[in-house]
Design an enzyme around this catalytic site. Structure first.
Site, PDB file in Angstrom:
ATOM      1  N   ASN A  84       0.819  -1.208   0.000  1.00 33.32           N
ATOM      2  CA  ASN A  84       0.000   0.000   0.000  1.00 33.32           C
ATOM      3  C   ASN A  84       0.860   1.269   0.000  1.00 33.32           C
ATOM      4  O   ASN A  84       2.052   1.181   0.227  1.00 33.32           O
ATOM      5  CB  ASN A  84      -0.898  -0.011   1.260  1.00 33.32           C
ATOM      6  CG  ASN A  84      -2.220  -0.690   0.963  1.00 33.32           C
ATOM      7  OD1 ASN A  84      -2.835  -0.417  -0.050  1.00 33.32           O
ATOM      8  ND2 ASN A  84      -2.639  -1.571   1.851  1.00 33.32           N
ATOM      9  N   CYS A 120      -5.623  -5.521  -4.648  1.00 32.34           N
ATOM     10  CA  CYS A 120      -6.040  -5.183  -3.289  1.00 32.34           C
ATOM     11  C   CYS A 120      -6.980  -6.248  -2.758  1.00 32.34           C
ATOM     12  O   CYS A 120      -7.772  -6.812  -3.502  1.00 32.34           O
ATOM     13  CB  CYS A 120      -6.758  -3.844  -3.320  1.00 32.34           C
ATOM     14  SG  CYS A 120      -7.421  -3.364  -1.724  1.00 32.34           S
ATOM     15  N   ASP A 121      -6.911  -6.467  -1.443  1.00 26.25           N
ATOM     16  CA  ASP A 121      -7.775  -7.509  -0.872  1.00 26.25           C
ATOM     17  C   ASP A 121      -9.100  -6.992  -0.332  1.00 26.25           C
ATOM     18  O   ASP A 121      -9.950  -7.776   0.045  1.00 26.25           O
ATOM     19  CB  ASP A 121      -7.046  -8.255   0.251  1.00 26.25           C
ATOM     20  CG  ASP A 121      -6.858  -7.392   1.475  1.00 26.25           C
ATOM     21  OD1 ASP A 121      -6.861  -6.164   1.326  1.00 26.25           O
ATOM     22  OD2 ASP A 121      -6.696  -7.948   2.573  1.00 26.25           O
ATOM     23  N   HIS A 127      -9.554   1.272  -3.023  1.00 23.63           N
ATOM     24  CA  HIS A 127     -10.200   1.673  -1.756  1.00 23.63           C
ATOM     25  C   HIS A 127     -11.276   2.715  -1.982  1.00 23.63           C
ATOM     26  O   HIS A 127     -11.584   3.510  -1.078  1.00 23.63           O
ATOM     27  CB  HIS A 127      -9.160   2.208  -0.743  1.00 23.63           C
ATOM     28  CG  HIS A 127      -8.302   1.141  -0.161  1.00 23.63           C
ATOM     29  ND1 HIS A 127      -7.248   1.383   0.695  1.00 23.63           N
ATOM     30  CD2 HIS A 127      -8.335  -0.205  -0.317  1.00 23.63           C
ATOM     31  CE1 HIS A 127      -6.683   0.257   1.051  1.00 23.63           C
ATOM     32  NE2 HIS A 127      -7.313  -0.722   0.443  1.00 23.63           N
ATOM     33  N   TYR A 144     -13.859   1.650   2.551  1.00 26.98           N
ATOM     34  CA  TYR A 144     -12.927   2.757   2.812  1.00 26.98           C
ATOM     35  C   TYR A 144     -13.511   4.111   2.420  1.00 26.98           C
ATOM     36  O   TYR A 144     -12.957   5.148   2.778  1.00 26.98           O
ATOM     37  CB  TYR A 144     -11.591   2.522   2.095  1.00 26.98           C
ATOM     38  CG  TYR A 144     -10.630   1.648   2.866  1.00 26.98           C
ATOM     39  CD1 TYR A 144     -10.971   0.334   3.194  1.00 26.98           C
ATOM     40  CD2 TYR A 144      -9.382   2.113   3.276  1.00 26.98           C
ATOM     41  CE1 TYR A 144     -10.103  -0.472   3.896  1.00 26.98           C
ATOM     42  CE2 TYR A 144      -8.513   1.296   3.981  1.00 26.98           C
ATOM     43  CZ  TYR A 144      -8.872   0.007   4.285  1.00 26.98           C
ATOM     44  OH  TYR A 144      -8.011  -0.795   4.981  1.00 26.98           O
ATOM     45  N   ARG A 203      -4.814   2.613  14.591  1.00 26.39           N
ATOM     46  CA  ARG A 203      -4.811   1.262  14.010  1.00 26.39           C
ATOM     47  C   ARG A 203      -3.442   0.584  14.185  1.00 26.39           C
ATOM     48  O   ARG A 203      -3.367  -0.608  14.432  1.00 26.39           O
ATOM     49  CB  ARG A 203      -5.206   1.361  12.526  1.00 26.39           C
ATOM     50  CG  ARG A 203      -5.137   0.067  11.757  1.00 26.39           C
ATOM     51  CD  ARG A 203      -6.166  -0.968  12.198  1.00 26.39           C
ATOM     52  NE  ARG A 203      -5.933  -2.232  11.529  1.00 26.39           N
ATOM     53  CZ  ARG A 203      -6.262  -3.431  12.018  1.00 26.39           C
ATOM     54  NH1 ARG A 203      -6.885  -3.539  13.169  1.00 26.39           N
ATOM     55  NH2 ARG A 203      -5.989  -4.524  11.348  1.00 26.39           N
TER      56      ARG A 203
END
Ligand code: NAD
Ligand code: LMR
Length: 442
Positions: free
Chosen positions: A149, A171-172, A202, A265, A285
Site C-alpha cells: 500500500n 487489493c484484498d 479503496h 474505505y 490502528r
C-alpha cells in the site's frame, strides 16, 4: 503434459501476512505447484523470525519445495516466476506517524487515505520501484503481484515510471467484502458471485452482483447492507473492534447512493468528521495491529520454532492469500478468470481520464489482465473519482519533481483535509518525520 512448477518470491518476507500466504500456497499445490519458495526483506532479523517458522511448515508439508530466505537481492530475484510484493517502507513506526500527525490537526489519520496515505505513498514509491528493477534485472520474464500500500499511488507511480513492467497492482479489500456478500446471501464464497465494480483503489462501487445462474443478488444485499453494513453479527465475534466499526459504517456510506454497494474505505471520505470524533490520537490502528495481529503472528512463529514442528499451528490461510494464488494460477494456466485489478483506465470507465489507474474487473490470462468495460460513472462517483485521482497524480508529480508545492496541492485537494492551511501544517510536520524516506522537496 504440463509439468511446470513455479518459483515464487515473497518480497517483504517479514510481513505479518507471510505465514498466511505460505499456508495458502501449500494448500493449493495441486493447482499451482511450486519448486521454490523464497523470502526477501531488507530487515533480516524481522524476516528470520517468520522464516524460521515457515521453513518448518514447508519441510513438513512439501519437502520437495526448496526454501530460501535472504536479504541479498540477487539471490532472491534470480530464477523466479512470480514476485509477491508486500513491503511496508518505514514499517509500523512510520505508519504510526502517518496516523497520528493528521489526527492532531483534526484530520483522518489512515494508512492509505488522506495525508497518512500520501505520506506512505511517497515512501512506498522508491521501495516498490526498487523491487521492479531487481525483478527485471534478475528474472525478466517474471510477473509481480504488488499489494504494497497505498496501492493507488504505487500503481500510478509504476504506470508512469515503469510503463512496460510486468507488475499487477491488486487489493484484498473488495475480495474480503465479496466473501461477506457471499455469506450474506448464503453462498460459499466470492467465487460463487459474478460482479461489476468500478472506481479507484479503496474507492469503488459494485453496480451488479449475481450468482452463477444469473440471479440478481443486489436487492437482498442492499436490504442487508442498509441495516448492518457488511457486519456479519455473530460470525464477526473474533473481528477487531476497528474493523467491526468499519463494516457497520458501510450502511451510512450505502445510504448516499442506494443504487450501488460501496467499498468500506469510502467512509473516510464521506464521514471524515465521524471518523475523527471516534478516533483516539494516542491509540490508532497501528497500536491495534501491534497488539493483535503482529503479536499473534510473531508469538506463533516463535512457538513453532521452539516446538520444532508446525503440525498444530493456528496459522490460517486468508482471503487475501487465496486471491493471490488464484491470480498466479490464472496467469500461469491462462484461465481467463474474472478478477479485480488496478490498471490504466483506457476506456474501462468511459467518462473517466483514460490515464487514471482504476480498479475494475479484468480477465486474467498468460498476457496479464484484459479490462472489462464498466460504462459511465454516475455524476456522484465521477466527481469523487476525478478529485481523488488528481490527488494521487499530484503525489506522483511531487515525487518526480521533488516539489513541495505539488505535495501541498495534493493535500489541499484531498477531500478530507478542510483547507490549505491545515494541509500545510500537516505537511510541515510530516517532512521532518519522513526525512529518511522522502525525496528532498524544494
Ligand atoms: P509489515 O511491516 O509486517 O511487513 C512489511 C515488511 O516489509 C517488513 O518486514 C519490512 O522490513 C519490509 N520492507 C520494508 N521496506 C522494504 C523494502 N524496500 N524491500 C524489502 N522489504 C521491505 O507490514 P504488513 O502489515 O504485513 O503489510 C505489508 C504490506 O502489505 C503493507 O504495504 C500493507 O499495507 C500491505 N497490505 C496490502 C493489502 C492489499 O490487499 N493491498 C492487504 C493487506 C496488507
Ligand atoms: C493492514 O495493514 O493490515 C491494512 O492494510 C488493513 C488494516 O488491517 O488496517
Amino acid at each position: 503434459m504440463d509439468d511446470r512448477k513455479f518459483s515464487v518470491l515473497i518480497a517483504g518476507g517479514g510481513s505479518t501476512y507471510t505465514p498466511g500466504i505460505v499456508l495458502t500456497l501449500l494448500d493449493h499445490l495441486d493447482k499451482f505447484p511450486l519448486r521454490a519458495l523464497k523470502f526477501y526483506d531488507i530487515d533480516g532479523d524481522r524476516q528470520q523470525k517468520v522464516a524460521d517458522a515457515c521453513e518448518i511448515l514447508v519441510k513438513e508439508r512439501a519437502p520437495e519445495v526448496e526454501f530460501v530466505s535472504t536479504t541479498d537481492p540477487e539471490t532472491a530475484f534470480t530464477d523466479v516466476d512470480f514476485v509477491m510484493a508486500q513491503i511496508r517502507v518505514g514499517k509500523y513506526a512510520m505508519r504510526s506517524v502517518d496516523e497520528k500527525i493528521p489526527l492532531r490537526h483534526g484530520v483522518v489519520g489512515q494508512e492509505t487515505t488522506g495525508p497518512g496515505g500520501i505520506a506512505y505513498g511517497l515512501r512506498s514509491i522508491p521501495g516498490v520501484i526498487g523491487l521492479v528493477d531487481y525483478m527485471e534485472k534478475y528474472s525478466p520474464n517474471a510477473w509481480m503481484l504488488n499489494y504494497s500500500n497505498p496501492a493507488a499511488i504505487v500503481a500510478e507511480a509504476t504506470r508512469r515510471l515503469r510503463p512496460n513492467s510486468k507488475i499487477i497492482n491488486i487489493c484484498d479489500m473488495p475480495i474480503g467484502i465479496m466473501d461477506r456478500m457471499a455469506a450474506i446471501v448464503g453462498l460459499k464464497d466470492r467465487n460463487d458471485l459474478v460482479f461489476r465494480y468500478y472506481g479507484l483503489n479503496h474507492f469503488g462501487w459494485w453496480t451488479d452482483v449475481r450468482d452463477k445462474t444469473g440471479k440478481d443478488l443486489m436487492p437482498q444485499l442492499k436490504e442487508y447492507v442498509a441495516q448492518h453494513g457488511y457486519w456479519l453479527g455473530d460470525a464477526d465475534k473474533g473481528t477487531e473492534a476497528s474493523w467491526v466499526s468499519t463494516f457497520k459504517k458501510a450502511a451510512d456510506v450505502y445510504a448516499l447512493d442506494p443504487s450501488t454497494l460501496p467499498n468500506t474505505y469510502l467512509k473516510y471520505y464521506l464521514y471524515p468528521q465521524y471518523v475523527v470524533e471516534h478516533a483516539d490520537p494516542n491509540y490508532t490502528r497501528t497500536d491495534e495491529v501491534e497488539a493483535y495481529r503482529e503479536k499473534n503472528v510473531f508469538t506463533e512463529c516463535a512457538r513453532i520454532k521452539t516446538a520444532g514442528t508446525a503440525k498444530d499451528t493456528n496459522f490460517k490461510s486468508d482471503d487475501h492469500a487465496t486471491y493471490i494464488v488464484d491470480l498466479c494460477t490464472a496467469i500461469a494456466y491462462d484461465t481467463k478468470q474474472r478478477m479485480l485489478a488496478i490498471i490504466p483506465n483506457e476506456g474501462a470507465i468511459a467518462n473517466i481520464d483514460p490515464e487514471a489507474m482504476v480498479e475494475v474487473p479484468c480477465l486474467f490470462g498468460a498476457n496479464g489482465p484484459e479490462r472489462l468495460a464498466m460504462g459511465n460513472a454516475a455524476t456522484f462517483q465521477k466527481g469523487l473519482i476525478t478529485e481523488q485521482n488528481c490527488v494521487e497524480k499530484l503525489v506522483v508529480d511531487a515525487y518526480e519533481q521533488q516539489s513541495y508545492t505539488k505535495l501541498w496541492e495534493a493535500m489541499s485537494l484531498c477531500k478530507i483535509v478542510p483547507d490549505a492551511k491545515v494541509a500545510k501544517d500537516i505537511l510541515d510536520e510530516m517532512i521532518p518525520a519522513n526525512q529518511e524516506y522522502w525525496p528532498e522537496l524544494h
